[in-house]
Write a protein that holds these residues in place. Structure first.
Motif, PDB file in Angstrom:
ATOM      1  N   THR A  20       0.860  -1.188   0.000  1.00  0.00           N
ATOM      2  CA  THR A  20       0.000   0.000   0.000  1.00  0.00           C
ATOM      3  C   THR A  20       0.897   1.239   0.000  1.00  0.00           C
ATOM      4  OG1 THR A  20      -0.040   0.237   2.401  1.00  0.00           O
ATOM      5  CG2 THR A  20      -1.721  -1.206   1.437  1.00  0.00           C
ATOM      6  N   PRO A  21       0.356   2.400  -0.398  1.00  0.00           N
ATOM      7  CA  PRO A  21       1.164   3.631  -0.355  1.00  0.00           C
ATOM      8  C   PRO A  21       1.748   3.857   1.039  1.00  0.00           C
ATOM      9  CG  PRO A  21      -0.857   4.037  -1.573  1.00  0.00           C
ATOM     10  CD  PRO A  21      -0.979   2.649  -0.998  1.00  0.00           C
ATOM     11  N   LEU A  22       0.951   3.555   2.080  1.00  0.00           N
ATOM     12  CA  LEU A  22       1.437   3.749   3.448  1.00  0.00           C
ATOM     13  C   LEU A  22       2.532   2.742   3.795  1.00  0.00           C
ATOM     14  CD1 LEU A  22       1.151   5.199   6.201  1.00  0.00           C
ATOM     15  CD2 LEU A  22      -0.665   3.561   6.777  1.00  0.00           C
ATOM     16  N   SER A  23       2.368   1.497   3.374  1.00  0.00           N
ATOM     17  CA  SER A  23       3.346   0.479   3.778  1.00  0.00           C
ATOM     18  C   SER A  23       4.692   0.671   3.087  1.00  0.00           C
ATOM     19  CB  SER A  23       2.796  -0.935   3.533  1.00  0.00           C
ATOM     20  OG  SER A  23       2.830  -1.277   2.168  1.00  0.00           O
ATOM     21  N   VAL A  24       4.692   1.225   1.861  1.00  0.00           N
ATOM     22  CA  VAL A  24       5.991   1.391   1.170  1.00  0.00           C
ATOM     23  C   VAL A  24       6.590   2.783   1.379  1.00  0.00           C
ATOM     24  CG1 VAL A  24       5.497  -0.306  -0.618  1.00  0.00           C
ATOM     25  CG2 VAL A  24       4.954   2.098  -1.049  1.00  0.00           C
ATOM     26  N   ALA A  25       5.831   3.713   1.950  1.00  0.00           N
ATOM     27  CA  ALA A  25       6.363   5.076   2.125  1.00  0.00           C
ATOM     28  C   ALA A  25       7.527   5.074   3.100  1.00  0.00           C
ATOM     29  CB  ALA A  25       5.252   5.994   2.640  1.00  0.00           C
ATOM     30  N   ASN A  26       8.461   5.973   2.847  1.00  0.00           N
ATOM     31  CA  ASN A  26       9.553   6.190   3.794  1.00  0.00           C
ATOM     32  C   ASN A  26       9.031   7.176   4.839  1.00  0.00           C
ATOM     33  OD1 ASN A  26      12.074   6.447   5.014  1.00  0.00           O
ATOM     34  ND2 ASN A  26      12.641   8.141   3.649  1.00  0.00           N
ATOM     35  N   LYS A  27       8.756   6.667   6.031  1.00  0.00           N
ATOM     36  CA  LYS A  27       8.028   7.482   7.027  1.00  0.00           C
ATOM     37  C   LYS A  27       8.568   7.219   8.428  1.00  0.00           C
ATOM     38  CE  LYS A  27       4.677   3.802   6.897  1.00  0.00           C
ATOM     39  NZ  LYS A  27       5.713   2.877   7.264  1.00  0.00           N
ATOM     40  N   PRO A  28       9.830   7.579   8.662  1.00  0.00           N
ATOM     41  CA  PRO A  28      10.466   7.276   9.958  1.00  0.00           C
ATOM     42  C   PRO A  28       9.714   7.876  11.148  1.00  0.00           C
ATOM     43  CG  PRO A  28      11.771   8.875   8.687  1.00  0.00           C
ATOM     44  CD  PRO A  28      10.734   8.318   7.760  1.00  0.00           C
ATOM     45  N   ASN A  29       9.066   9.021  10.935  1.00  0.00           N
ATOM     46  CA  ASN A  29       8.415   9.675  12.081  1.00  0.00           C
ATOM     47  C   ASN A  29       7.103   8.996  12.461  1.00  0.00           C
ATOM     48  OD1 ASN A  29      10.457  11.691  12.447  1.00  0.00           O
ATOM     49  ND2 ASN A  29       9.726  12.574  10.513  1.00  0.00           N
ATOM     50  N   GLY A 272      -6.581  21.970   1.415  1.00  0.00           N
ATOM     51  CA  GLY A 272      -7.306  20.710   1.257  1.00  0.00           C
ATOM     52  C   GLY A 272      -6.798  19.882   0.093  1.00  0.00           C
ATOM     53  N   ASN A 273      -5.731  20.317  -0.562  1.00  0.00           N
ATOM     54  CA  ASN A 273      -5.141  19.452  -1.586  1.00  0.00           C
ATOM     55  C   ASN A 273      -3.655  19.228  -1.304  1.00  0.00           C
ATOM     56  OD1 ASN A 273      -3.633  21.605  -2.789  1.00  0.00           O
ATOM     57  ND2 ASN A 273      -5.500  22.249  -3.854  1.00  0.00           N
ATOM     58  N   LYS A 274      -2.949  18.587  -2.248  1.00  0.00           N
ATOM     59  CA  LYS A 274      -1.588  18.151  -1.923  1.00  0.00           C
ATOM     60  C   LYS A 274      -0.598  19.318  -1.804  1.00  0.00           C
ATOM     61  CE  LYS A 274      -0.614  16.982  -6.709  1.00  0.00           C
ATOM     62  NZ  LYS A 274      -0.436  15.918  -7.703  1.00  0.00           N
ATOM     63  N   ASN A 275      -1.001  20.500  -2.267  1.00  0.00           N
ATOM     64  CA  ASN A 275      -0.116  21.662  -2.117  1.00  0.00           C
ATOM     65  C   ASN A 275      -0.377  22.447  -0.841  1.00  0.00           C
ATOM     66  OD1 ASN A 275       0.979  21.115  -4.680  1.00  0.00           O
ATOM     67  ND2 ASN A 275      -0.838  22.032  -5.610  1.00  0.00           N
ATOM     68  N   GLY A 313       1.552   9.128  -5.986  1.00  0.00           N
ATOM     69  CA  GLY A 313       1.253  10.452  -5.438  1.00  0.00           C
ATOM     70  C   GLY A 313       0.864  10.347  -3.968  1.00  0.00           C
ATOM     71  N   LYS A 314       0.108   9.326  -3.653  1.00  0.00           N
ATOM     72  CA  LYS A 314      -0.344   9.140  -2.272  1.00  0.00           C
ATOM     73  C   LYS A 314       0.864   8.816  -1.386  1.00  0.00           C
ATOM     74  CE  LYS A 314      -4.125   6.916   0.264  1.00  0.00           C
ATOM     75  NZ  LYS A 314      -5.252   5.971   0.217  1.00  0.00           N
ATOM     76  N   ARG A 315       1.730   7.938  -1.875  1.00  0.00           N
ATOM     77  CA  ARG A 315       2.947   7.610  -1.111  1.00  0.00           C
ATOM     78  C   ARG A 315       3.780   8.871  -0.864  1.00  0.00           C
ATOM     79  NH1 ARG A 315       7.984   7.429  -2.599  1.00  0.00           N
ATOM     80  NH2 ARG A 315       7.521   7.349  -4.827  1.00  0.00           N
ATOM     81  N   LYS A 316       3.968   9.658  -1.921  1.00  0.00           N
ATOM     82  CA  LYS A 316       4.794  10.881  -1.785  1.00  0.00           C
ATOM     83  C   LYS A 316       4.186  11.852  -0.787  1.00  0.00           C
ATOM     84  CE  LYS A 316       6.932  11.011  -6.322  1.00  0.00           C
ATOM     85  NZ  LYS A 316       6.380  11.297  -7.663  1.00  0.00           N
ATOM     86  N   PHE A 317       2.866  11.996  -0.837  1.00  0.00           N
ATOM     87  CA  PHE A 317       2.234  12.927   0.110  1.00  0.00           C
ATOM     88  C   PHE A 317       2.393  12.423   1.545  1.00  0.00           C
ATOM     89  CE2 PHE A 317      -1.082  14.813   2.667  1.00  0.00           C
ATOM     90  CZ  PHE A 317      -0.885  16.159   2.389  1.00  0.00           C
ATOM     91  N   ASP A 322       4.953  12.997   6.737  1.00  0.00           N
ATOM     92  CA  ASP A 322       5.842  12.408   7.750  1.00  0.00           C
ATOM     93  C   ASP A 322       6.889  13.415   8.220  1.00  0.00           C
ATOM     94  OD1 ASP A 322       6.830   9.754   9.045  1.00  0.00           O
ATOM     95  OD2 ASP A 322       8.627  10.679   8.197  1.00  0.00           O
ATOM     96  N   GLU A 323       7.423  14.192   7.276  1.00  0.00           N
ATOM     97  CA  GLU A 323       8.424  15.209   7.662  1.00  0.00           C
ATOM     98  C   GLU A 323       7.814  16.198   8.643  1.00  0.00           C
ATOM     99  OE1 GLU A 323      10.236  17.264   4.354  1.00  0.00           O
ATOM    100  OE2 GLU A 323      10.508  15.324   3.337  1.00  0.00           O
TER     101      GLU A 323
END
Ligand code: ZN
Ligand code: ZN
Length: 409
Positions: A20-29, A272-275, A313-317, A322-323
């Protein structure tokens, strides 16, 4: 002793090739929060029930949506700033373009969004000033071609049909009573009168003449849909004795906040959007911690990207989020209870909401930490919270903070 509830809209997914986008995202926090807290999965409404964002947010705030939800109309109306009262009947509105001869119901819809018109303020003002009905009405602009209206009067029933034919090339629909109630017949008549009068005002309006001269579609009709009656909703403060702040840029969630009596904050730059300006949103949340007991911070873009079917896109967001979430590590978790979760899943595969349970983390000094070290749909179910419901979430937080009322002796 505040609760900060971070709701990442439509965050979770169904697996695509096991990921899933969440499971593969790099999200240390996020992972660190999972490690610090107790984890679990949650059915925001109930197992197998596909939630809307409005019904799920009501549940997350401890309001049974089966009791307090009466359609999207009242929530949208509250979201655009109408002070909706119990008994009011609210509709969502589209500015649209109609063509043909005769009365409004003889005319055909040629554009359901009137060329995606934005500047409807003057048109709305003209309707307020010129249309007179047997009951009071309140109308406000929403985003773009959208608006909302409330009819206020004795014994009106929301059981009436839409006037929006929901397709181009079709005639504007007459509003009809969907029940035998006198109030439904009366409201249908009032709506039909409104439709005709609003059309006359709009069709003659200078702004529309200007649009016609420029070759733009006239915004000369209002299409109403989604009638709902505002129920009596006790405020969050009445129910829990706590002050609620909702931070969001999304009209629907603003509306949920408004109908439960929350202070609703939209920081500058929140879109309310990705920006969206995530920094501004987290700053607003931390500020609200000083003045409110419960803060709901709503992040929308994950849901949009899910509806778009945009896995990457979902993974990147999620990585961008996470940052920003690292800014919460300096909270004092002996005082503050932090919850990170979603309002429902919006799988990229489905491009819509599903009932798949969402992951939850609760961070507080007093939680029984579990062995979950990563934030994902696949890890969350191994956590100590097991499987809970949305309506239970704040109760669990209030208990951790020792502010829950005892049931029994
Ligand atoms: Zn949602
Ligand atoms: Zn959605």
């Amino acid at each position: 002793m505040p609760v900060l509830l971070v709701v990442v809209d439509g965050l979770s997914d169904r697996p695509v090739d096991g990921k899933t986008p969440l499971s593969v995202a790099n999200k240390p926090n996020f992972d660190r929060l999972a490690e610090m807290g107790i984890n679990g999965i949650m059915d925001t409404i109930a197992p197998g029930i596909r939630p809307g964002s409005d019904t799920s947010h009501l549940a997350l705030l401890g309001y049974d949506p089966y009791r307090y939800y009466s359609g999207r109309g009242p929530i949208e109306a509250a979201g655009v700033g109408i002070e909706v009262k119990p008994g009011d009947i609210a509709f969502r509105i589209n500015f649209a373009t109609v063509e043909g001869e005769g009365k409004i119901f003889d005319k055909v819809v040629v554009d359901r969004r009137a060329g995606r018109i934005e500047n409807t303020e003057e048109l709305i003002e003209a309707i307020r000033n010129k249309v007179r009905l047997p009951v009071e009405f309140l109308i406000e602009k929403g985003t773009g071609h959208r608006a909302a209206i409330v009819f206020r009067g004795e014994n009106l029933s929301e059981k009436v049909s839409d006037t929006d034919p929901k397709a181009v090339g079709k005639k504007v629909k007459k509003c009809t009573a969907l029940s035998e109630e006198e109030g439904a017949k009366r409201l249908a008549e009032i709506v039909n009168e409104f439709m005709q009068k609003a059309h006359e005002v709009l069709d003659e309006h200078p702004l529309n003449k200007e649009r016609a001269d420029k070759g733009l579609p006239k915004a000369n009709a209002l299409l109403l849909r989604g009638a709902g009656k505002m129920p009596h909703v006790p405020s969050f403060e009445e129910r829990f004795g706590l002050k609620l702040c909702v931070i969001t840029a999304t009209a629907l969630i603003k509306g949920v906040g408004k109908i439960v009596g929350a202070d609703v904050v939209t920081p500058e730059g929140a879109t309310g959007n990705k920006n969206t300006d995530l920094e501004a949103k987290f700053r607003a949340a931390k500020n609200a911690l000083k003045s409110h007991d419960v803060i709901l911070l709503h992040i929308k873009a994950t849901d949009e990207l899910g509806h778009d079917g945009d896995f990457d896109g979902k993974r990147k967001f999620i990585e961008k989020l996470d940052e920003r979430i690292s800014t919460l590590f300096d909270l004092n978790f002996s005082e503050t209870c932090l919850i990170v979760t979603a309002d429902h899943s919006t799988p990229v595969k489905v491009k819509d909401h599903t009932a798949d349970p969402v992951p939850v983390i609760i961070v507080h000094e007093d939680v029984r930490r579990d062995e979950v070290e990563s934030f994902s749909e696949f890890e969350a179910y191994k956590g100590g919270l097991c499987r809970i419901r949305g309506m239970d979430l704040l109760n669990i937080a209030f208990d951790l903070l020792n502010i829950a009322k005892k049931f029994g002796a």
